[in-house]
Every structure is written in C-alpha cells, then in structure tokens.
Design a protein around this motif. Structure first.
Motif, PDB file in Angstrom:
ATOM      1  N   THR A  82      -2.083   1.710   0.764  1.00 28.98           N
ATOM      2  CA  THR A  82      -0.805   1.956   1.456  1.00 28.98           C
ATOM      3  C   THR A  82       0.212   2.556   0.505  1.00 28.98           C
ATOM      4  O   THR A  82       0.907   3.523   0.841  1.00 28.98           O
ATOM      5  N   LEU A  83       0.301   1.987  -0.710  1.00 35.64           N
ATOM      6  CA  LEU A  83       1.239   2.513  -1.700  1.00 35.64           C
ATOM      7  C   LEU A  83       0.887   3.941  -2.094  1.00 35.64           C
ATOM      8  O   LEU A  83       1.751   4.803  -2.203  1.00 35.64           O
ATOM      9  N   LYS A  92      -3.207  -2.817   0.092  1.00 34.00           N
ATOM     10  CA  LYS A  92      -1.847  -2.576  -0.401  1.00 34.00           C
ATOM     11  C   LYS A  92      -1.821  -1.346  -1.298  1.00 34.00           C
ATOM     12  O   LYS A  92      -0.911  -0.515  -1.226  1.00 34.00           O
ATOM     13  N   SER A  93      -2.815  -1.242  -2.184  1.00 31.85           N
ATOM     14  CA  SER A  93      -2.893  -0.092  -3.085  1.00 31.85           C
ATOM     15  C   SER A  93      -3.035   1.202  -2.301  1.00 31.85           C
ATOM     16  O   SER A  93      -2.378   2.198  -2.603  1.00 31.85           O
ATOM     17  N   SER A  97      -7.170  -7.310   0.393  1.00 32.61           N
ATOM     18  CA  SER A  97      -5.730  -7.179   0.613  1.00 32.61           C
ATOM     19  C   SER A  97      -5.102  -6.300  -0.461  1.00 32.61           C
ATOM     20  O   SER A  97      -4.276  -5.437  -0.173  1.00 32.61           O
ATOM     21  N   ALA A  98      -5.512  -6.532  -1.723  1.00 28.26           N
ATOM     22  CA  ALA A  98      -4.982  -5.723  -2.829  1.00 28.26           C
ATOM     23  C   ALA A  98      -5.366  -4.259  -2.653  1.00 28.26           C
ATOM     24  O   ALA A  98      -4.554  -3.358  -2.886  1.00 28.26           O
TER      25      ALA A  98
END
Length: 127
Positions: free
Chosen positions: A48-49, A45-46, A41-42
């Motif tokens: 995506t960012l 998210k990373s 998940s991290a």
C-alpha cells in the motif's frame, strides 16, 4: 493392585505429557499463524505504501510535465505576440517611410513644376 495403580499413574502421566505436547503444538501453530498473519499484514502495508508513493511520484511527474508544457506554450505564445508586434512595428515604419518618400517626391515634383512655370513666365526656355 499396586502395579495396576502404577500403570494407571503412568498412563495418566503419559496422557498429561501428550496433552502438554498437544498444547505446545497448538501454541506453536498459533504462533506460526500469528507470524504468517503479521508478515501478510506487513506485506500488504508495504504494498500500500509503495503504491501510494508510486501514485504520488506519478502525480508529481504529471504536474511537472504539465507545468513545463504550459510554460512552453506560454513562452511560444509570448514569442508569437512579440514577433507579431515587431512585424507590425516594422510594417508601420516601412509604410511611414514609403509615405514620406512619396510625399517628398510629390513635393519635389510640384516644386519643379512651379519652378518651370515661373521660369517660363519670365520668358526663358525651359529644357
């Protein structure tokens, strides 16, 4: 019977230990899965960012480039307009000068002819 009971008790204790071990293993597996899920998940998210930051950067660069291109085009158009105005002004000035020169020559010629006619009427020789 006592030996059998002791054996049964030992067996129960062994089974209990086995169950506890299995429970501990299940908890460990669950913790590992949760950790892997959290890491995934991290990472998502990373990613995506990073993708959003990259898109924002690309959009900014594109906007900056478009602005520079538009400014350059506006500057060129302005320079062309100024050049055309200056050329037009220079052409008008040149035309006015030529016209004035031609008028002056015409007037001088007319004055010279009038003078020659006047002199001839007075009976003098005109060279």
């Amino acid at each position: 019977n006592s030996a059998t009971l002791n054996s049964a008790t030992n067996s129960a204790a062994f089974n209990s230990t086995t169950l506890n071990s299995a429970a501990n293993s299940a908890a460990k597996n669950s913790a590992t899965l949760n950790s892997a899920s959290s890491l995934a998940s991290a990472a998502a998210k990373s990613a995506t960012l990073n993708s959003a930051a990259s898109l924002a950067s690309t959009a900014f660069k594109s906007a900056t480039l478009n602005s520079a291109t538009l400014n350059s085009a506006a500057s060129l158009a302005s320079a062309a307009a100024k050049s055309a105005t200056l050329n037009s002004a220079a052409s008008l000035a040149s035309t006015a000068f030529k016209s004035a020169t031609l008028n002056s020559a015409t007037l001088n010629s007319a004055a010279s002819l009038a003078s020659a006619v006047k002199i001839k009427r007075m009976g003098r020789m005109v060279s």
